[in-house]
Scaffold this motif. Structure first.
Motif: not given
Length: 881
Positions: A543-557, A565-577
């Motif tokens: 998995i290649a991740v560009n850290m500079a392109a990740i929005s600060p608000e979505l960093f943890e997500s 349901g953890s925040f608005t728009g989280a309609s399903a479980d999602r696995r991170g990088y």
């Protein structure tokens, strides 16, 4: 001795320069003598131009460092016509507390206060205030009733010319055997000593008087005056901010008496007191608008010079031409007077030089007529002597001619005897010269043919397709490494990079973290994939991740995932990088652009191998190999505080620094060959070749964008050319000319390279790539970082703390706003982390000056404002119990 005088007289008459100097000296002495004893009316004519210029010049600026506290009708009604010395003491103490640099008072200490005005108590208060705030400048009086070591005095005398107009102020005056300096110059010296201790005081011995340069019409109302009633009201209401705005860092002059017209007449027609004239002198000294005048010796020298030049012109050019030159010199002098008076405020004499010039015109005309007879007599004597010499020379010439004729006859006989032998010799010489010329011509033709042949061979070599096959590296191990690199997509034959790949290959078998350093475009992602492919995790996920392109608000997500349901728009479980890369490898590109708060969260994952999804209560454990990359200097970031030291040491398990393309120019042919083959395959076209001149052109380029920039150049060349051989003319991109000659991508000189606007322009051109901007400016990267940091702090202050608005003002282009905003937030977060341990703003500012020692001094004003705003916000915040 009698024989020497005719020679001297002859020399004098023959030298126009000596005659001109004599006439000029006599005219200068006569002109100065005439105007020295002239009536007052004629003497005043010398100041006519000065007075005219003073009335019609551009307005003189008022010094922002001068404040005059004057009496007004409201203060007279409140305190009476005569001011109590206790009030004067309060004014002095207030000016001192408000930060006044120098204080002057138009008050004499020649008597004690009467009982109706406070008596001895008021005098004691005044002496104590003078001692506390001293030294204080007072008006001089020979016998002071109140003694104080902190009180210095100055006179308010002025000088008038014969027409009773005041134009000068004596800087030194003798009053009852005491030498007293001018009130205005004493205040100015006190101000300069307190603001610039290294400067010398206004030396009275250099000039005895100063010309008056007036503000407006020269009245007191033209100067920056503040009514006493307003100042007293601010004192009574303890309005410290208002008082500091009036008095802080300024020269404060207190006038305790009501302003009245004085006995002194100024060139503008205004009648003023001596104190008002000295205040105008003080303003001209503070604004550096002094007017200087040439003294007596200087005026005599100018008169002598002008008179001598006019006399020389009249003696050198007779008739109308000489008069025209003399008039031109006088007109040039008048123009010079006007230019110097308007340009550098220098007053030149008028009467002496012009009178001397007129006297020279009269005297030279008379001298020409008187010396004409003497000149004719000397000329006749010279002609007679020349005639006698000519006769003697003619006789000697006749004798020499006779001797020459005899010698010529002997020579003709000798020539006839040797003529026959000489003829044969001449024929041989002609034949030899002809053969030599034929041989030289043949050699020249041979050289021309050789030169043309070399040019044709060179042109043929340049147009021939370049061979990109390199010789054997010479090391079997390096050959094996080169083949392995090819299989992994790394094209190189550089021994240094191959040995680095060997170390990468060894380090790939270890679970330690790998940190790849290098400029953009050097192939950091290729090496990251090589680490994964050579490791035991090669069959797992990469998995290649560009850290500079990740929005600060979505960093943890993005990195750790989230729960439904953890925040608005989280309609399903999602696995991170990290969870996606479980049992595999995750490549964290641009790790140096990570924010400080995100660095701490990443460090926790690296240490504990577990994390919480957003909204989860159960930790998730992963087994991930970390490969990080950055083009920033993380070690410098640790020292400057924008990168965590513990995260840096956690990342530097294996550190590999990839060299830029300019340091391995030998790789350019093989990279170009591989790139052309891939590009041609994508376009469905035959693989083109590079000519020698094109390959030489590519090898000489600096390639600040490294392999990525080279690949783009090849793509453009293939797309725009239909030929099977790419020449240097096929490359017409930025950095190259249309003829293929290399153009300097780095400017030789950058206009105003030290200005913030020039640096910001370069940053925008390079899309805020710090390394590329540093190379463009010829600076160190840390220098560019400090300049951008200062610009960000300044933009934050100007935008009122709005980071989005500040980022937009710096970026200029909306597409770059996000990049600038990330940098701005990092800089501001680092600033807050530096000042967090301190309790006061002053201590925090001192620490910032020590930590940010490379930040330009002009930007510390913005740092000061940000620090104080931060502490004010802390003070306004409610205290927790």
């Amino acid at each position: 001795m009698s024989l020497e005088w005719p020679k001297l007289w002859r020399l004098f008459l023959a030298s126009a320069s000596l005659q001109a100097l004599t006439i000029g000296l006599l005219a200068a002495l006569l002109a100065t003598g005439v105007w020295t004893v002239a009536p007052a009316t004629f003497v005043a004519l010398d100041w006519t131009m000065y007075d005219t210029w003073l009335r019609h010049r551009a307005p003189v600026s008022v010094s922002p460092s001068l404040t005059i506290v004057t009496r007004d009708p409201a203060s007279e009604e409140q305190f009476g016509a005569v001011l109590d010395r206790s009030i004067l003491a309060q004014l002095i103490a207030t000016a001192h507390e408000a930060g006044a640099t120098a204080i002057g008072v138009d008050h004499r200490l020649d008597h004690a206060s009467p009982a109706s005005l406070g008596g001895a108590a008021s005098d004691a208060l005044l002496v104590e205030a003078v001692h506390t705030a001293g030294p204080i400048v007072f008006v001089h009086d020979p016998e002071s009733a109140l003694q104080s070591d902190a009180a210095i005095t100055g006179h308010v005398m002025v000088s008038t010319q014969a027409d009773h107009v005041t134009r000068e102020i004596p800087l030194l005056a003798t009053i009852e055997a005491q030498t007293v300096r001018a009130f205005g110059s004493v205040l100015y010296d006190l101000y300069r000593q307190r603001t610039s201790p290294v400067t010398q005081p206004l030396a009275a011995e250099r000039t005895t008087a100063a010309l008056v340069n007036l503000v407006g019409n020269g009245s007191l109302s033209a100067l920056p005056a503040i009514p006493l009633s307003s100042v007293w009201s601010a004192i009574q209401h303890h309005d410290k901010e208002q008082l500091e705005g009036w008095l802080n860092g300024r020269v404060v002059v207190i006038l305790p008496n009501l302003p009245t017209d004085g006995p002194w007449l100024l060139p503008t027609g205004q009648s003023v007191t001596g104190m008002v004239t000295h205040l105008h002198l003080l303003n001209s000294l503070l604004t550096d608008n002094r007017i200087c005048a040439i003294g007596g010796f200087g005026g005599f020298g100018i008169t002598l010079l002008l008179a001598t030049c006019i006399a020389w012109c009249l003696l050198r050019f007779h008739g109308p031409v000489g008069l025209l030159c003399a008039g031109g010199l006088m007109a040039c002098y008048l123009t010079l007077i006007t230019a110097l008076l308007s340009g550098i405020h220098l007053v030149l004499p008028v009467q002496w030089p012009l009178t001397g010039g007129l006297l020279v015109i009269i005297g030279t005309t008379a001298w020409t007529h008187l010396s004409a007879g003497q000149r004719m007599l000397l000329l006749e004597q010279d002609m007679l002597r020349i005639y006698q010499n000519a006769v003697a020379v003619r006789e000697a010439l006749i004798l020499r001619e006779n001797r020459a004729e005899a010698l010529q006859e002997d020579l003709d006989t000798a020539r006839a005897a040797v003529a026959q032998s000489i003829g044969q010799k001449e024929e041989l010489l002609k034949t030899t010269e002809s053969l030599k010329s034929q041989i030289a011509e043949a050699k020249a033709q041979e050289q021309t043919v050789r030169h043309q042949l070399e040019q044709l061979e060179r042109q043929l070599h340049d147009l021939r397709a370049a061979s990109t096959e390199s010789g054997t590296v010479g090391d079997a191990e390096l050959d094996q490494l080169k083949r392995e690199c090819r299989r992994l997509g790394i094209v190189t034959q550089d021994p240094i990079l191959l040995r680095l790949f060997r170390d990468v290959k060894k380090g790939a078998m270890s679970p330690l973290t790998v940190l790849l350093l290098g400029e953009p475009g050097t192939g950091k992602e290729l090496f990251a994939r090589a680490v994964h492919g050579l490791s035991p995790r090669a069959n797992k996920t990469f998995i290649a991740v560009n850290m500079a392109a990740i929005s600060p608000e979505l960093f943890e997500s993005e990195l750790f995932g989230h729960m439904k349901g953890s925040f608005t728009g989280a309609s399903a479980d999602r696995r991170g990088y990290f969870e996606l890369a479980n049992h595999g490898t995750i490549f964290l590109d641009e790790i140096g652009d990570l924010r400080l708060d995100h660095q701490s969260k990443l460090l926790r994952v690296l240490q504990e191998k577990s994390f919480y999804r957003v909204g989860a209560t159960v930790p998730t454990t992963v087994d991930v190999r970390i490969v990080a990359a950055t083009n920033r200097d993380l070690q410098r970031g640790v020292s400057e505080g924008w990168f965590r030291e513990d995260l840096y040491f956690r990342l530097k398990g294996f550190v590999f620094r990839l060299p830029p393309l300019r340091e391995r120019a030998g790789d350019i042919p093989v990279i170009a060959e591989a790139g052309l083959a891939e590009i041609a395959q994508q376009l469905g076209r035959p693989v083109p070749k590079l000519s020698n001149d094109a390959l030489r052109l590519l090898s000489e380029h600096a390639w600040p964008g490294n392999v990525r920039e080279l690949r783009h150049a090849l793509e453009r060349a293939v797309a725009l050319s239909d030929e099977l051989v790419l020449t240097k003319n096929s490359f017409s991109f930025e950095g190259f000319s249309s003829e293929g000659d290399k153009v300097r991508t780095k400017p030789a000189t950058l206009p105003d390279s030290a200005s913030d606007s020039a640096v910001l322009h370069c940053l925008r051109q390079q899309s805020f790539d710090m390394q590329a901007t540093a190379w463009m400016l010829g600076w160190d990267r840390s220098t560019v970082t400090q300049r951008l940091k200062g610009l960000c702090f300044q933009a934050l202050v100007e935008s009122g703390g709005d980071q989005s608005k500040a980022a937009l003002s710096i970026a200029g282009d909306p597409s770059q706003v996000r990049t600038v905003e990330l940098k701005l937030m990092d800089y501001y977060s680092h600033l807050l982390s530096v000042i967090e341990p301190f309790k006061t703003a002053d201590d925090a500012l001192a620490e910032c000056k020590r930590r940010f020692k490379n930040l330009p001094d002009r930007h510390f004003a913005s740092v000061d404002i940000l620090i104080r705003q931060h502490f004010q916000s802390l003070d306004r915040a409610p205290k927790r119990s």
